[in-house]
Scaffold this motif. Structure first.
Motif, PDB file in Angstrom:
ATOM      1  N   LEU A  60       0.828  -1.210   0.000  1.00 27.94           N
ATOM      2  CA  LEU A  60       0.000   0.000   0.000  1.00 27.94           C
ATOM      3  C   LEU A  60       0.866   1.265   0.000  1.00 27.94           C
ATOM      4  O   LEU A  60       0.547   2.245  -0.671  1.00 27.94           O
ATOM      5  N   ALA A  61       1.955   1.237   0.764  1.00 32.99           N
ATOM      6  CA  ALA A  61       2.842   2.401   0.809  1.00 32.99           C
ATOM      7  C   ALA A  61       3.462   2.654  -0.568  1.00 32.99           C
ATOM      8  O   ALA A  61       3.525   3.807  -1.023  1.00 32.99           O
ATOM      9  N   GLU A  62       3.911   1.598  -1.233  1.00 38.08           N
ATOM     10  CA  GLU A  62       4.492   1.765  -2.569  1.00 38.08           C
ATOM     11  C   GLU A  62       3.457   2.285  -3.558  1.00 38.08           C
ATOM     12  O   GLU A  62       3.761   3.129  -4.408  1.00 38.08           O
ATOM     13  N   LYS A  63       2.232   1.788  -3.443  1.00 38.83           N
ATOM     14  CA  LYS A  63       1.161   2.243  -4.328  1.00 38.83           C
ATOM     15  C   LYS A  63       0.872   3.725  -4.119  1.00 38.83           C
ATOM     16  O   LYS A  63       0.699   4.483  -5.078  1.00 38.83           O
ATOM     17  N   LYS A  64       0.863   4.169  -2.869  1.00 48.23           N
ATOM     18  CA  LYS A  64       0.623   5.588  -2.581  1.00 48.23           C
ATOM     19  C   LYS A  64       1.774   6.450  -3.084  1.00 48.23           C
ATOM     20  O   LYS A  64       1.556   7.549  -3.590  1.00 48.23           O
ATOM     21  N   ILE A  65       2.994   5.969  -2.950  1.00 53.29           N
ATOM     22  CA  ILE A  65       4.155   6.731  -3.429  1.00 53.29           C
ATOM     23  C   ILE A  65       4.081   6.886  -4.947  1.00 53.29           C
ATOM     24  O   ILE A  65       4.333   7.976  -5.476  1.00 53.29           O
ATOM     25  N   ASN A  69       3.728  10.477  -6.917  1.00 51.10           N
ATOM     26  CA  ASN A  69       4.625  10.885  -8.009  1.00 51.10           C
ATOM     27  C   ASN A  69       3.839  11.206  -9.275  1.00 51.10           C
ATOM     28  O   ASN A  69       4.134  12.188  -9.968  1.00 51.10           O
ATOM     29  N   LYS A  70       2.834  10.384  -9.569  1.00 45.05           N
ATOM     30  CA  LYS A  70       2.013  10.615 -10.758  1.00 45.05           C
ATOM     31  C   LYS A  70       1.268  11.940 -10.645  1.00 45.05           C
ATOM     32  O   LYS A  70       1.231  12.734 -11.596  1.00 45.05           O
ATOM     33  N   ILE A  75       0.502  17.769 -11.762  1.00 45.39           N
ATOM     34  CA  ILE A  75       0.446  19.157 -11.277  1.00 45.39           C
ATOM     35  C   ILE A  75       1.437  20.026 -12.043  1.00 45.39           C
ATOM     36  O   ILE A  75       1.116  21.157 -12.434  1.00 45.39           O
ATOM     37  N   LYS A  76       2.637  19.507 -12.283  1.00 44.65           N
ATOM     38  CA  LYS A  76       3.630  20.269 -13.049  1.00 44.65           C
ATOM     39  C   LYS A  76       3.120  20.562 -14.459  1.00 44.65           C
ATOM     40  O   LYS A  76       3.262  21.683 -14.957  1.00 44.65           O
ATOM     41  N   GLU A  77       2.522  19.553 -15.095  1.00 47.27           N
ATOM     42  CA  GLU A  77       1.988  19.763 -16.439  1.00 47.27           C
ATOM     43  C   GLU A  77       0.879  20.812 -16.431  1.00 47.27           C
ATOM     44  O   GLU A  77       0.816  21.676 -17.312  1.00 47.27           O
ATOM     45  N   LEU A  78      -0.008  20.736 -15.447  1.00 49.57           N
ATOM     46  CA  LEU A  78      -1.102  21.705 -15.368  1.00 49.57           C
ATOM     47  C   LEU A  78      -0.594  23.114 -15.078  1.00 49.57           C
ATOM     48  O   LEU A  78      -1.150  24.094 -15.593  1.00 49.57           O
ATOM     49  N   LYS A  79       0.478  23.238 -14.277  1.00 47.17           N
ATOM     50  CA  LYS A  79       1.073  24.567 -14.024  1.00 47.17           C
ATOM     51  C   LYS A  79       1.613  25.164 -15.316  1.00 47.17           C
ATOM     52  O   LYS A  79       1.403  26.343 -15.605  1.00 47.17           O
TER      53      LYS A  79
END
Length: 125
Positions: A60-65, A69-70, A75-79
């Motif tokens: 679960l921790a890896e999935k959340k990480i 990241n995704k 967010i960077k693309e939308l900025k």
């Protein structure tokens, strides 16, 4: 081949093992047997459950990480898209660009400043 002395020592070995006290004989044996397994079954089950919880938690921790990241990339693309659209809007809202875009409609830029129209009240007449 085996000499007589070797045969004698091999034959004496089992006799020596039997002459050892029972406490020393148990030391070198494997102490895991069916009875010990059955007695410790709740503890073994608890350890197994704990291992499963640990593995599930790490997944679960890896999935959340990965999701974080995704979303960070998104967010960077939308900025960047926001900045691009904002700059395009600023460019198109300049006076020269607006006059170019409304010229086909027959609108032109004023050459004289606007005038204020004042109405007189009926009581002043």
């Amino acid at each position: 081949m085996l000499q007589e002395e070797d045969i004698d020592t091999i034959q004496e070995s089992p006799a020596e093992v039997n002459t050892l006290p029972p406490e020393q004989r148990k030391e070198w044996r494997l102490r895991i047997n069916y009875r010990a397994l059955v007695q410790n079954m709740p503890f073994i089950g608890f350890l197994s459950l704990l291992a499963l919880v640990y593995i599930a938690n790490s997944h679960l921790a890896e999935k959340k990480i990965r999701r974080i990241n995704k979303l960070g990339k998104e967010i960077k693309e939308l900025k960047w898209e926001y900045i691009n659209v904002k700059s395009e809007l600023m460019f198109r809202s300049k006076m020269s660009e607006v006059s170019k875009s409304v010229e086909p409609l027959g609108l032109k830029q004023l050459s004289s400043p606007p005038q204020k129209i004042v109405l007189k009240k009926e009581t002043e007449k």
